[in-house]
Motif scaffolding. Structure first.
Motif, mmCIF file in Angstrom:
data_model
loop_
_atom_site.group_PDB
_atom_site.id
_atom_site.type_symbol
_atom_site.label_atom_id
_atom_site.label_comp_id
_atom_site.label_asym_id
_atom_site.label_seq_id
_atom_site.Cartn_x
_atom_site.Cartn_y
_atom_site.Cartn_z
ATOM 1 N N ARG A 122 37.118 42.825 44.036
ATOM 2 C CA ARG A 122 36.740 43.622 42.865
ATOM 3 C C ARG A 122 35.444 43.090 42.265
ATOM 4 O O ARG A 122 35.247 41.884 42.159
ATOM 5 N N ILE A 123 34.557 44.000 41.879
ATOM 6 C CA ILE A 123 33.302 43.589 41.260
ATOM 7 C C ILE A 123 33.021 44.464 40.044
ATOM 8 O O ILE A 123 33.624 45.521 39.857
ATOM 9 N N ASN A 124 32.081 44.007 39.225
ATOM 10 C CA ASN A 124 31.616 44.794 38.082
ATOM 11 C C ASN A 124 30.544 45.758 38.577
ATOM 12 O O ASN A 124 29.390 45.378 38.746
ATOM 13 N N ALA A 125 30.937 46.986 38.821
ATOM 14 C CA ALA A 125 30.013 47.966 39.407
ATOM 15 C C ALA A 125 29.027 48.441 38.347
ATOM 16 O O ALA A 125 29.350 49.276 37.499
ATOM 17 N N ILE A 126 27.803 47.923 38.427
ATOM 18 C CA ILE A 126 26.739 48.329 37.510
ATOM 19 C C ILE A 126 25.930 49.478 38.103
ATOM 20 O O ILE A 126 25.422 50.337 37.398
ATOM 21 N N HIS A 127 25.810 49.491 39.450
ATOM 22 C CA HIS A 127 25.045 50.499 40.177
ATOM 23 C C HIS A 127 25.913 51.024 41.328
ATOM 24 O O HIS A 127 26.726 50.282 41.886
ATOM 25 N N ALA A 128 25.710 52.283 41.690
ATOM 26 C CA ALA A 128 26.441 52.862 42.820
ATOM 27 C C ALA A 128 25.527 53.814 43.581
ATOM 28 O O ALA A 128 24.704 54.512 42.975
ATOM 29 N N ALA A 129 25.677 53.820 44.899
ATOM 30 C CA ALA A 129 24.880 54.722 45.740
ATOM 31 C C ALA A 129 25.744 55.202 46.892
ATOM 32 O O ALA A 129 26.516 54.425 47.485
ATOM 33 N N MET A 130 25.608 56.498 47.238
ATOM 34 C CA MET A 130 26.322 57.093 48.355
ATOM 35 C C MET A 130 25.481 56.928 49.610
ATOM 36 O O MET A 130 24.435 57.559 49.754
ATOM 37 N N LEU A 131 25.895 56.058 50.517
ATOM 38 C CA LEU A 131 25.108 55.740 51.699
ATOM 39 C C LEU A 131 25.275 56.788 52.791
ATOM 40 O O LEU A 131 26.343 57.423 52.882
ATOM 41 N N PRO A 132 24.274 56.978 53.651
ATOM 42 C CA PRO A 132 24.375 57.978 54.724
ATOM 43 C C PRO A 132 25.367 57.598 55.833
ATOM 44 O O PRO A 132 25.529 58.354 56.770
ATOM 45 N N THR A 133 26.032 56.469 55.694
ATOM 46 C CA THR A 133 27.128 56.101 56.605
ATOM 47 C C THR A 133 28.466 56.632 56.115
ATOM 48 O O THR A 133 29.475 56.454 56.784
ATOM 49 N N GLY A 134 28.477 57.250 54.920
ATOM 50 C CA GLY A 134 29.725 57.701 54.317
ATOM 51 C C GLY A 134 30.376 56.654 53.442
ATOM 52 O O GLY A 134 31.425 56.901 52.850
ATOM 53 N N LYS A 135 29.750 55.478 53.335
ATOM 54 C CA LYS A 135 30.285 54.406 52.495
ATOM 55 C C LYS A 135 29.562 54.387 51.151
ATOM 56 O O LYS A 135 28.491 54.971 50.998
ATOM 57 N N VAL A 136 30.162 53.691 50.198
ATOM 58 C CA VAL A 136 29.605 53.612 48.846
ATOM 59 C C VAL A 136 29.136 52.192 48.579
ATOM 60 O O VAL A 136 29.883 51.232 48.804
ATOM 61 N N LEU A 137 27.906 52.062 48.116
ATOM 62 C CA LEU A 137 27.336 50.773 47.735
ATOM 63 C C LEU A 137 27.591 50.551 46.251
ATOM 64 O O LEU A 137 27.197 51.372 45.422
ATOM 65 N N LEU A 138 28.250 49.453 45.912
ATOM 66 C CA LEU A 138 28.501 49.071 44.527
ATOM 67 C C LEU A 138 27.783 47.751 44.263
ATOM 68 O O LEU A 138 28.059 46.747 44.926
ATOM 69 N N VAL A 139 26.846 47.756 43.333
ATOM 70 C CA VAL A 139 26.027 46.579 43.063
ATOM 71 C C VAL A 139 26.356 46.044 41.676
ATOM 72 O O VAL A 139 26.284 46.778 40.690
ATOM 73 N N ALA A 140 26.699 44.766 41.617
ATOM 74 C CA ALA A 140 26.953 44.100 40.343
ATOM 75 C C ALA A 140 25.805 43.197 39.950
ATOM 76 O O ALA A 140 25.485 43.077 38.777
ATOM 77 N N GLY A 141 25.161 42.539 40.940
ATOM 78 C CA GLY A 141 24.298 41.426 40.583
ATOM 79 C C GLY A 141 25.146 40.416 39.841
ATOM 80 O O GLY A 141 26.263 40.087 40.249
ATOM 81 N N SER A 142 24.678 39.946 38.692
ATOM 82 C CA SER A 142 25.478 39.041 37.867
ATOM 83 C C SER A 142 26.526 39.790 37.050
ATOM 84 O O SER A 142 27.378 39.165 36.400
ATOM 85 N N GLY A 143 26.479 41.116 37.052
ATOM 86 C CA GLY A 143 27.541 41.933 36.470
ATOM 87 C C GLY A 143 27.671 41.875 34.971
ATOM 88 O O GLY A 143 28.768 42.024 34.431
ATOM 89 N N ASN A 144 26.555 41.667 34.253
ATOM 90 C CA ASN A 144 26.586 41.537 32.797
ATOM 91 C C ASN A 144 27.491 40.377 32.374
ATOM 92 O O ASN A 144 28.213 40.459 31.377
ATOM 93 N N ASP A 145 27.437 39.298 33.140
ATOM 94 C CA ASP A 145 28.269 38.129 32.908
ATOM 95 C C ASP A 145 27.356 36.897 32.915
ATOM 96 O O ASP A 145 26.867 36.484 33.973
ATOM 97 N N GLN A 146 27.147 36.310 31.733
ATOM 98 C CA GLN A 146 26.239 35.159 31.612
ATOM 99 C C GLN A 146 26.667 33.999 32.508
ATOM 100 O O GLN A 146 25.824 33.316 33.108
ATOM 101 N N GLU A 147 27.989 33.767 32.635
ATOM 102 C CA GLU A 147 28.453 32.662 33.467
ATOM 103 C C GLU A 147 28.111 32.892 34.938
ATOM 104 O O GLU A 147 27.725 31.952 35.638
#
Length: 649
Positions: free
Chosen positions: A71-96
C-alpha cells in the motif's frame, strides 16, 4: 505478486452469514434485537446496491484493499498502455519518509490484482507528468524540501543567487556549502546547487563575459534570530579554491524567520511502461513543485508554473521538453504567470492553448486566475467571460466534455483561495469554437465540492465523483457522491455513491474495461471537530458504470496495433452489425484534480463489404496528439467494448 479480496467477494461472505443466522435461538435474537436487525438491514442494503435493478440504473462501487506491504500514498496516477496503473507517492506527503529518503512507486494491474514496486530515484511528490508519443510518461519536478510553518522556523533563511564569471568552468556545490557575509555571518546550502560556466561573446577588446546564475536556498548556521538580515550583500564561498573564489560568489537579499514553503526540484524522468523503470533525462531549466506539463501537437511538452527551489512561485518562466534530445529549453518568449497546477489544454488549433482557470493551490488571489486562450505564436492571452464565481476556481476540476472535435470543456466545483472553507457546486461549460467563446451555466452538483475527480467515459458522459465541501475534508466534509454529466443534454444524473472519501491528493481514471479506478485521499482530520488527524487513504475503489449492466458488450476481434493520423483502420467484431460508434480515448495522467491528458476522439465509422468496420482517424495532431489510445466500440444499446490499445503515429 499479490491477490486481492474484492468488496463483492466480501458481500458474498456477508450473505452467507445472513443464512447462518436463521438458526440462531429466538431468545438470543431477542436479547440482541437492535444490533442484530441493524446488521441485517445493512446486509440487505448491501445486497440491494448489488442487485440487477439498482446497478443497471446507478452502477456499482467495489472497494479494493491492497496487501499491507504494497500500500502506498497515491499522490499521482497514470493509466499505462500495458493496461496497468502507475501510482506514484514519492515521499507521499510524509516528512519522515522524505527525511529517510524513502520514495515509492507502485504498478498495479487491475485485471489480475498483481503489483510491482518500482525503484523511485527522486522525490517525485507533487511533480508534473504527461504522456509522450512513444507511450513513456514524462515526469518532471517534485520535492526538494518540505515546508516549515510559522513558529517552527529555527534558523533564518532565504534565497542565494550564485554567480559564476568564469566562462571556462562550471561548478557543483554540495549541500552544506557555506556562504560568508561581509559581517562574518555564515549561511549554508540546504540542497546541492550547480552553476554553469559564464557565457563569452566577441573577441579581443570586444569580448563580453556574462555571468551565469543559479538560485540556492541557504540557512544560518546559528539558531534563532542571529542570522536575520534585510541588507543585500555579496557573499564569499570559503571552501572554494582561490581561482574559483575569484569568479564564483553569492548575492543575498534578505534572510528571515518567515514561513518556508515547499521547494521544487529540476529532476526529470521518462517512465517506461514496458520495462516499468524510470530513465533519467535532462533536468528542467527551473526547479518546479506543482507544475503542469502540457503535451503539444509536435510531441514536445510545455512546462508551466510551480514553486522554485526557494519555495517562491515562478513568476512566468516556462520551458519546452524535446523528447528527441531529452533536453529542456527555457522559453523567455513564452513568459507568462499562472498559479500552480494550472489546467492548460491543447486546443484543436496548433499554437493555441486554453487555460480553464482551474488550479491547485499556490499564488495570489488577484493574479493569473482568469481563463482564456494563450497564443504561443506571439505569447498573447485572450480572456473569456461568463464563468460563475471565478473566485472559487482553486481545486476545481476541468475536462473535455464529449469528443474533442466538439471543443467543449467544463469546469466543475472548486473553492476559495488557500484554506478557504467556501466551495462551489457549479458546472460551467464553454464551446471553444464559438465565434465569441464564453462560459455558460450547466447543472449544479448536489453538494459544493472541492477536489472533484472528472473522468471521461467511452459513452461521452463524464463521471464526477469524490472531493470535499471544505478545505482538505475539514469538518468531516468528504462528498460521498457520484454523478454522470451528459454533455449532449447538459444535464446531471445521480448514480451510486462511493464508500471511500476522496479529497486532497486523490485521483480517478478510466480503465480499459470501461470501469473507473479511484485512489488516494489526504484529509487533515477524520472527525467533525477537527481534533483527530486522518491517515492517508490507501484503499482503492472501482466504479462499474450502468452500461456494464445493460447487456453483452461488443467484442473487438482484431484491430491494428498502429495507425497513422488521417488514416482509416480496419477492425473486426462478431458484433459489428450492432456497433454504432467508436472512440479513441487518451489515457489519464492525473494529480490534484488536474488531468489534461484525457481526451476522447470520435472516429468516423463505415462498414466494409466483408462486415468489417472502417474507422477513420482525424488527421490533425492538435486534436489527436500522437501516442497510445484506448479504442472502444459502442453498440446500439450504448454499451462499450473492452478497449484494445492502438498507437497513433
Amino acid at each position: 505478486m499479490k491477490r486481492l479480496l474484492s468488496r463483492a467477494a466480501r458481500a458474498v461472505l456477508a450473505r452467507r452469514r445472513v443464512i447462518a443466522m436463521v438458526g440462531v435461538p429466538a431468545v438470543l435474537l431477542a436479547v440482541n434485537a437492535p444490533p442484530a436487525f441493524a446488521w441485517i438491514s445493512e446486509v440487505r442494503h448491501e445486497a440491494w446496491l448489488h442487485s440487477a435493478e439498482y446497478t443497471a440504473a446507478h452502477g456499482r462501487w467495489d472497494v479494493v484493499e491492497l496487501p499491507e506491504d504494497v500500500r502506498i500514498n497515491a499522490i499521482h496516477a497514470a493509466m499505462l498502455p500495458t493496461g496497468k496503473v502507475l501510482l506514484v507517492a514519492g515521499s507521499g506527503n510524509d516528512q519522515e519518509q522524505f527525511d529517510a529518503g524513502t520514495f515509492r512507486t507502485l504498478v498495479y494491474d487491475p485485471a489480475t490484482g498483481d503489483t510491482n514496486e518500482v525503484d523511485t530515484p527522486s522525490d517525485l511528490f507533487c511533480g508534473g507528468h504527461t504522456f509522450l508519443s512513444d507511450g513513456n510518461l514524462l515526469v518532471a519536478g517534485g520535492t526538494q524540501r518540505y515546508e516549515v510553518l510559522d513558529g517552527f522556523v529555527q534558523r533564518a533563511a532565504g534565497a542565494m543567487r550564485i554567480r559564476n564569471e568564469n566562462p571556462d568552468r562550471e561548478l557543483h556545490l554540495d549541500k552544506g556549502t557555506g556562504f560568508r557575509a561581509p559581517d562574518g555571518r555564515t549561511y549554508v546550502l540546504t540542497s546541492p546547487a550547480h552553476v554553469m560556466a559564464a557565457t563569452k561573446t566577441g573577441e579581443g577588446e570586444g569580448t563580453v563575459v556574462t555571468a551565469s546564475e543559479t538560485v540556492g536556498f541557504v540557512e544560518s548556521t546559528e539558531d534563532g534570530t542571529a542570522g536575520v538580515t534585510d541588507t543585500p550583500a555579496q557573499y564569499t564561498i570559503p571552501s572554494l579554491s582561490p581561482e574559483d573564489a575569484a569568479n564564483v560568489y553569492g548575492m543575498g537579499e534578505k534572510m528571515t524567520m518567515d514561513k518556508q514553503d515547499f521547494q521544487g526540484i529540476a529532476d526529470s524522468y521518462e517512465f517506461d511502461p514496458f520495462t516499468e523503470t524510470y530513465v533519467r533525462v535532462g533536468d528542467m531549466t527551473q526547479k518546479r513543485w506543482y507544475p503542469t506539463l502540457t503535451g503539444l501537437p509536435d510531441g514536445q511538452v510545455l512546462a508551466t508554473s510551480g514553486l522554485d527551489g526557494t519555495g517562491q512561485i515562478l513568476p512566468g518562466q516556462n520551458e519546452i521538453y524535446d523528447p528527441a534530445t531529452k533536453r529542456w529549453t527555457d522559453r523567455p518568449d513564452l513568459f507568462r504567470y499562472f498559479p500552480t497546477y494550472p489546467a492548460i489544454f491543447q486546443t484543436g488549433r496548433q499554437g493555441q492553448l486554453f487555460y480553464s482557470g482551474s488550479n491547485a493551490g499556490y499564488g495570489p488571489a488577484d493574479a493569473g486566475r482568469t481563463p482564456g486562450f494563450w497564443n504561443l505564436a506571439d505569447n498573447s492571452f485572450a480572456p473569456v467571460p461568463g464563468l460563475r464565481r471565478p473566485d472559487l476556481m482553486e481545486t476545481s476540476g476541468s475536462s473535455w466534455a464529449g469528443p474533442v472535435q466538439d471543443q467543449r470543456l467544463v469546469v466543475v466545483g472548486g473553492g476559495g483561495v488557500g484554506e478557504s472553507p467556501v466551495s462551489s457546486a457549479r458546472i460551467d461549460r464553454i464551446d471553444l469554437d464559438d465565434p465569441a467563446p464564453a462560459f455558460t451555466p450547466g447543472p449544479d452538483l448536489r453538494t459544493p465540492t472541492r477536489y472533484p475527480s472528472v473522468v471521461q467515459l467511452p459513452t461521452d458522459d463524464l463521471l464526477i465523483t469524490g472531493g470535499s465541501a471544505d478545505y482538505r475534508g475539514k469538518g468531516n466534509s468528504d462528498v460521498l457522491q457520484a454523478n454522470l454529466y451528459h454533455p449532449g443534454t447538459n444535464t446531471l444524473t445521480a448514480v451510486a455513491d462511493p464508500a471511500v472519501g476522496r479529497d486532497y491528493h486523490a485521483e480517478a481514471l478510466l480503465l480499459p474495461n470501461g470501469q473507473v479506478l479511484t485512489a488516494g485521499g489526504n484529509s487533515l482530520f477524520k472527525n467533525v471537530d477537527n481534533t483527530k488527524p486522518a491517515p492517508f487513504e490507501q484503499r482503492l475503489e472501482i466504479y462499474t458504470p450502468p452500461y456494464r449492466f445493460h447487456g453483452p458488450a461488443p467484442v473487438i476481434a482484431t484491430a491494428p496495433k498502429e495507425v497513422a493520423l488521417g488514416a482509416t483502420m480496419t477492425v473486426t467484431s462478431p458484433d459489428a452489425a450492432r456497433v454504432t460508434g467508436a472512440r479513441l480515448i487518451r489515457p489519464s495522467a492525473v494529480t490534484h484534480a488536474t488531468d489534461i491528458d484525457q481526451r476522447s476522439v470520435r472516429l468516423d465509422l463505415a462498414r466494409g463489404p466483408d462486415g468489417s468496420l472502417r474507422l477513420g482517424v482525424p488527421g490533425e495532431p492538435a486534436l489527436v496528439p500522437p501516442g497510445w489510445y484506448m479504442l472502444f466500440l459502442l453498440d446500439d444499446a450504448g454499451v462499450p467494448s473492452t478497449a484494445t490499445w492502438v498507437h497513433v503515429r
